[in-house]
Motif scaffolding. Structure first.
Motif, PDB file in Angstrom:
ATOM      1  N   MET A   1      -8.301  19.661  27.732  1.00 43.43           N
ATOM      2  CA  MET A   1      -7.889  20.536  28.774  1.00 43.43           C
ATOM      3  C   MET A   1      -8.427  20.080  30.143  1.00 43.43           C
ATOM      4  O   MET A   1      -7.707  20.139  31.123  1.00 43.43           O
ATOM      5  N   LEU A   2      -9.659  19.663  30.180  1.00 39.33           N
ATOM      6  CA  LEU A   2     -10.248  19.163  31.418  1.00 39.33           C
ATOM      7  C   LEU A   2      -9.497  17.919  31.901  1.00 39.33           C
ATOM      8  O   LEU A   2      -9.281  17.740  33.102  1.00 39.33           O
ATOM      9  N   PHE A   3      -9.103  17.094  30.957  1.00 38.83           N
ATOM     10  CA  PHE A   3      -8.356  15.890  31.296  1.00 38.83           C
ATOM     11  C   PHE A   3      -6.991  16.238  31.894  1.00 38.83           C
ATOM     12  O   PHE A   3      -6.532  15.594  32.833  1.00 38.83           O
ATOM     13  N   ALA A   4      -6.310  17.252  31.406  1.00 37.41           N
ATOM     14  CA  ALA A   4      -5.005  17.683  31.912  1.00 37.41           C
ATOM     15  C   ALA A   4      -5.133  18.217  33.342  1.00 37.41           C
ATOM     16  O   ALA A   4      -4.277  17.959  34.198  1.00 37.41           O
ATOM     17  N   VAL A   5      -6.186  18.963  33.616  1.00 40.03           N
ATOM     18  CA  VAL A   5      -6.406  19.472  34.972  1.00 40.03           C
ATOM     19  C   VAL A   5      -6.678  18.307  35.923  1.00 40.03           C
ATOM     20  O   VAL A   5      -6.159  18.249  37.048  1.00 40.03           O
ATOM     21  N   PHE A   6      -7.472  17.335  35.465  1.00 43.97           N
ATOM     22  CA  PHE A   6      -7.772  16.157  36.277  1.00 43.97           C
ATOM     23  C   PHE A   6      -6.488  15.401  36.613  1.00 43.97           C
ATOM     24  O   PHE A   6      -6.266  15.022  37.766  1.00 43.97           O
ATOM     25  N   LEU A   7      -5.616  15.187  35.614  1.00 44.83           N
ATOM     26  CA  LEU A   7      -4.358  14.480  35.863  1.00 44.83           C
ATOM     27  C   LEU A   7      -3.430  15.289  36.773  1.00 44.83           C
ATOM     28  O   LEU A   7      -2.734  14.724  37.625  1.00 44.83           O
ATOM     29  N   ALA A   8      -3.437  16.585  36.624  1.00 45.25           N
ATOM     30  CA  ALA A   8      -2.573  17.433  37.448  1.00 45.25           C
ATOM     31  C   ALA A   8      -2.988  17.387  38.914  1.00 45.25           C
ATOM     32  O   ALA A   8      -2.154  17.510  39.812  1.00 45.25           O
ATOM     33  N   LEU A   9      -4.254  17.200  39.197  1.00 40.14           N
ATOM     34  CA  LEU A   9      -4.727  17.126  40.583  1.00 40.14           C
ATOM     35  C   LEU A   9      -4.738  15.692  41.118  1.00 40.14           C
ATOM     36  O   LEU A   9      -4.494  15.451  42.302  1.00 40.14           O
ATOM     37  N   PHE A  10      -5.042  14.739  40.257  1.00 39.00           N
ATOM     38  CA  PHE A  10      -5.215  13.368  40.685  1.00 39.00           C
ATOM     39  C   PHE A  10      -3.885  12.639  40.923  1.00 39.00           C
ATOM     40  O   PHE A  10      -3.727  11.938  41.925  1.00 39.00           O
ATOM     41  N   LEU A  11      -2.920  12.801  40.034  1.00 41.04           N
ATOM     42  CA  LEU A  11      -1.661  12.067  40.147  1.00 41.04           C
ATOM     43  C   LEU A  11      -0.878  12.409  41.422  1.00 41.04           C
ATOM     44  O   LEU A  11      -0.359  11.496  42.088  1.00 41.04           O
ATOM     45  N   PRO A  12      -0.756  13.670  41.829  1.00 41.92           N
ATOM     46  CA  PRO A  12      -0.056  13.923  43.096  1.00 41.92           C
ATOM     47  C   PRO A  12      -0.771  13.305  44.305  1.00 41.92           C
ATOM     48  O   PRO A  12      -0.120  12.807  45.226  1.00 41.92           O
ATOM     49  N   CYS A  13      -2.089  13.285  44.295  1.00 45.39           N
ATOM     50  CA  CYS A  13      -2.839  12.673  45.407  1.00 45.39           C
ATOM     51  C   CYS A  13      -2.584  11.167  45.458  1.00 45.39           C
ATOM     52  O   CYS A  13      -2.397  10.593  46.534  1.00 45.39           O
ATOM     53  N   VAL A  14      -2.571  10.523  44.314  1.00 45.44           N
ATOM     54  CA  VAL A  14      -2.305   9.087  44.259  1.00 45.44           C
ATOM     55  C   VAL A  14      -0.876   8.808  44.724  1.00 45.44           C
ATOM     56  O   VAL A  14      -0.619   7.880  45.502  1.00 45.44           O
ATOM     57  N   GLY A  15       0.056   9.602  44.263  1.00 50.27           N
ATOM     58  CA  GLY A  15       1.457   9.410  44.661  1.00 50.27           C
ATOM     59  C   GLY A  15       1.640   9.567  46.167  1.00 50.27           C
ATOM     60  O   GLY A  15       2.322   8.758  46.812  1.00 50.27           O
ATOM     61  N   MET A  16       1.051  10.582  46.756  1.00 47.28           N
ATOM     62  CA  MET A  16       1.167  10.783  48.205  1.00 47.28           C
ATOM     63  C   MET A  16       0.474   9.664  48.979  1.00 47.28           C
ATOM     64  O   MET A  16       0.939   9.239  50.034  1.00 47.28           O
ATOM     65  N   SER A  17      -0.619   9.168  48.460  1.00 51.24           N
ATOM     66  CA  SER A  17      -1.321   8.055  49.112  1.00 51.24           C
ATOM     67  C   SER A  17      -0.462   6.802  49.121  1.00 51.24           C
ATOM     68  O   SER A  17      -0.400   6.075  50.118  1.00 51.24           O
ATOM     69  N   VAL A  18       0.217   6.534  48.014  1.00 47.00           N
ATOM     70  CA  VAL A  18       1.099   5.366  47.936  1.00 47.00           C
ATOM     71  C   VAL A  18       2.251   5.510  48.928  1.00 47.00           C
ATOM     72  O   VAL A  18       2.594   4.565  49.660  1.00 47.00           O
ATOM     73  N   VAL A  19       2.845   6.693  48.990  1.00 51.18           N
ATOM     74  CA  VAL A  19       3.938   6.932  49.944  1.00 51.18           C
ATOM     75  C   VAL A  19       3.441   6.750  51.375  1.00 51.18           C
ATOM     76  O   VAL A  19       4.113   6.127  52.217  1.00 51.18           O
ATOM     77  N   PHE A  20       2.256   7.223  51.700  1.00 50.35           N
ATOM     78  CA  PHE A  20       1.697   7.100  53.045  1.00 50.35           C
ATOM     79  C   PHE A  20       1.453   5.628  53.404  1.00 50.35           C
ATOM     80  O   PHE A  20       1.767   5.194  54.509  1.00 50.35           O
ATOM     81  N   VAL A  21       0.903   4.849  52.474  1.00 51.48           N
ATOM     82  CA  VAL A  21       0.636   3.431  52.739  1.00 51.48           C
ATOM     83  C   VAL A  21       1.943   2.679  52.961  1.00 51.48           C
ATOM     84  O   VAL A  21       2.059   1.847  53.878  1.00 51.48           O
ATOM     85  N   VAL A  22       2.956   2.945  52.169  1.00 52.16           N
ATOM     86  CA  VAL A  22       4.256   2.290  52.337  1.00 52.16           C
ATOM     87  C   VAL A  22       4.862   2.664  53.699  1.00 52.16           C
ATOM     88  O   VAL A  22       5.377   1.811  54.425  1.00 52.16           O
ATOM     89  N   TYR A  23       4.774   3.949  54.057  1.00 55.97           N
ATOM     90  CA  TYR A  23       5.283   4.401  55.351  1.00 55.97           C
ATOM     91  C   TYR A  23       4.568   3.681  56.499  1.00 55.97           C
ATOM     92  O   TYR A  23       5.202   3.232  57.453  1.00 55.97           O
ATOM     93  N   MET A  24       3.247   3.565  56.437  1.00 51.13           N
ATOM     94  CA  MET A  24       2.492   2.899  57.499  1.00 51.13           C
ATOM     95  C   MET A  24       2.861   1.419  57.592  1.00 51.13           C
ATOM     96  O   MET A  24       2.920   0.850  58.685  1.00 51.13           O
ATOM     97  N   CYS A  25       3.106   0.784  56.460  1.00 52.68           N
ATOM     98  CA  CYS A  25       3.527  -0.627  56.481  1.00 52.68           C
ATOM     99  C   CYS A  25       4.870  -0.780  57.185  1.00 52.68           C
ATOM    100  O   CYS A  25       5.048  -1.682  58.021  1.00 52.68           O
ATOM    101  N   PHE A  26       5.826   0.086  56.894  1.00 53.41           N
ATOM    102  CA  PHE A  26       7.120   0.042  57.571  1.00 53.41           C
ATOM    103  C   PHE A  26       6.975   0.324  59.061  1.00 53.41           C
ATOM    104  O   PHE A  26       7.605  -0.328  59.895  1.00 53.41           O
ATOM    105  N   PHE A  27       6.145   1.282  59.407  1.00 55.43           N
ATOM    106  CA  PHE A  27       5.938   1.643  60.806  1.00 55.43           C
ATOM    107  C   PHE A  27       5.336   0.476  61.587  1.00 55.43           C
ATOM    108  O   PHE A  27       5.804   0.129  62.676  1.00 55.43           O
ATOM    109  N   CYS A  28       4.310  -0.166  61.047  1.00 54.20           N
ATOM    110  CA  CYS A  28       3.677  -1.309  61.721  1.00 54.20           C
ATOM    111  C   CYS A  28       4.644  -2.483  61.845  1.00 54.20           C
ATOM    112  O   CYS A  28       4.688  -3.156  62.875  1.00 54.20           O
TER     113      CYS A  28
END
Length: 136
Positions: A1-28
């Motif tokens: 159960m602790l692992f499921a909560v960790f994945l539920a919080l961690f995966l969206p943060c990682v996904g948004m970080s990847v989208v932000f890095v890709v956006y910054m690369c295109f912008f630069c």
């Protein structure tokens, strides 16, 4: 159960970080490309009028001078934005009759062969001496 909560919080943060890095690369990349295009356009195609050479000191001496009180089109110098006093000598641009301080007019006309106000070009006939100033 602790692992499921960790994945539920961690995966969206990682996904948004990847989208932000890709956006910054295109912008630069887009900003760099735009700067390079602007730089290459400035070097390849000079602006209109920049390549024109101004008047020589001999040509400037042939332009008419009048006292400030005889200016017809106003007594404001469009180059320095100051008033031309009645006792000061002013330079008149032939053709359009705009007047300026002598120092201001000579500085401008030595770099640009056009009137600072109306941009009328000073023709070479004024300086070659082959034509009369008033043919009528």
């Amino acid at each position: 159960m602790l692992f499921a909560v960790f994945l539920a919080l961690f995966l969206p943060c990682v996904g948004m970080s990847v989208v932000f890095v890709v956006y910054m690369c295109f912008f630069c990349h887009a900003a760099t490309t735009t700067r390079q295009q602007q730089s290459s356009n400035n070097h390849q195609e000079p602006m209109k009028g920049i390549n024109e050479k101004g008047l020589s000191s001999a040509q400037l001496d042939k332009l008419p001078k009048v006292p400030g009180q005889e200016l017809v089109l106003g007594n404001d110098c469009a180059v320095c934005l100051d008033v031309i006093d009645k006792e000061q000598v002013a330079r008149i641009v032939p053709g359009c009759n705009h007047g300026f301080h002598i120092e201001c007019a000579d500085t401008w006309l030595s770099k640009h062969p056009v009137c600072p106000i109306c941009r009328s070009k000073l023709e070479t006939e004024l300086f070659d001496g082959t034509t009369e100033s008033n043919p009528c």
